[in-house]
Design an enzyme around this catalytic site. Structure first.
Site, PDB file in Angstrom:
ATOM      1  CG  HIS A   1      30.454  44.427  39.107  1.00 43.81           C
ATOM      2  ND1 HIS A   1      30.116  45.451  40.009  1.00 43.81           N
ATOM      3  CD2 HIS A   1      31.724  44.567  38.663  1.00 43.81           C
ATOM      4  CE1 HIS A   1      30.922  46.377  40.066  1.00 43.81           C
ATOM      5  NE2 HIS A   1      31.807  46.201  39.231  1.00 43.81           N
TER       6      HIS A   1
ATOM      7  CG  ASN B   1      30.868  53.335  35.170  1.00 45.00           C
ATOM      8  OD1 ASN B   1      29.711  53.171  35.417  1.00 45.00           O
ATOM      9  ND2 ASN B   1      31.765  52.729  36.227  1.00 45.00           N
TER      10      ASN B   1
ATOM     11  CE  LYS C   1      35.062  50.503  35.525  1.00 47.36           C
ATOM     12  NZ  LYS C   1      35.444  49.752  36.744  1.00 47.36           N
TER      13      LYS C   1
END
Length: 142
Positions: A131, A85, A62
């Protein structure tokens, strides 16, 4: 038309069998029942942003992809903002923005929870099981 108050929740979830997504869903339902809107800073950004949004998400890559897109647009002479983020809160870039601006947002799985809108352009990097301390399983993460 007057909009109902917005509830923004930021915090940590004590895990057991409850996931962050469960908390988001329950909070959203409780807010609706109370005549309020449940949202996050990313949700408010998507509601208020007048420019074009490019959202980048995925398990890995990302930051690199977001940075490359931002730099290509910036060096190409576009008025572009970089947030999400990667470190800068999306709401911080709205105050100096206009309709012609482009917003490159790096978005984590947590930031995407509860959103009811999508970016104008979405980039999804590779997705693998991660996650799982926050998500119940891989299916919920994806």
């Amino acid at each position: 038309m007057k909009r109902p108050p917005i509830i923004v929740v930021v915090g940590h979830v004590d895990h057991g069998k409850t996931t962050l997504l469960d908390v988001v869903r329950k909070s959203n339902l409780a807010a609706k029942e109370a005549g309020k809107i449940f949202s996050s800073n990313v949700g408010v950004f998507f509601e208020e942003c007048q420019g074009k949004i490019i959202g980048i998400t995925g398990t890995k890559g990302k930051s690199t992809t977001s940075t490359l897109i931002y730099e290509v647009l910036r060096k190409g002479g576009r008025r572009v903002h970089f947030a999400g983020n990667i470190g800068k809160p999306p709401l911080d870039v709205l105050t100096s923005a206009n309709r012609k601006d482009i917003f490159v947002l790096e978005l984590s799985s947590f930031q995407l929870m509860g959103l009811s809108v999508s970016p104008h352009i979405a980039v999804v990097q590779n997705v693998t099981s991660e996650h799982l301390d926050y998500h119940l399983d891989t299916e919920q993460y994806v």
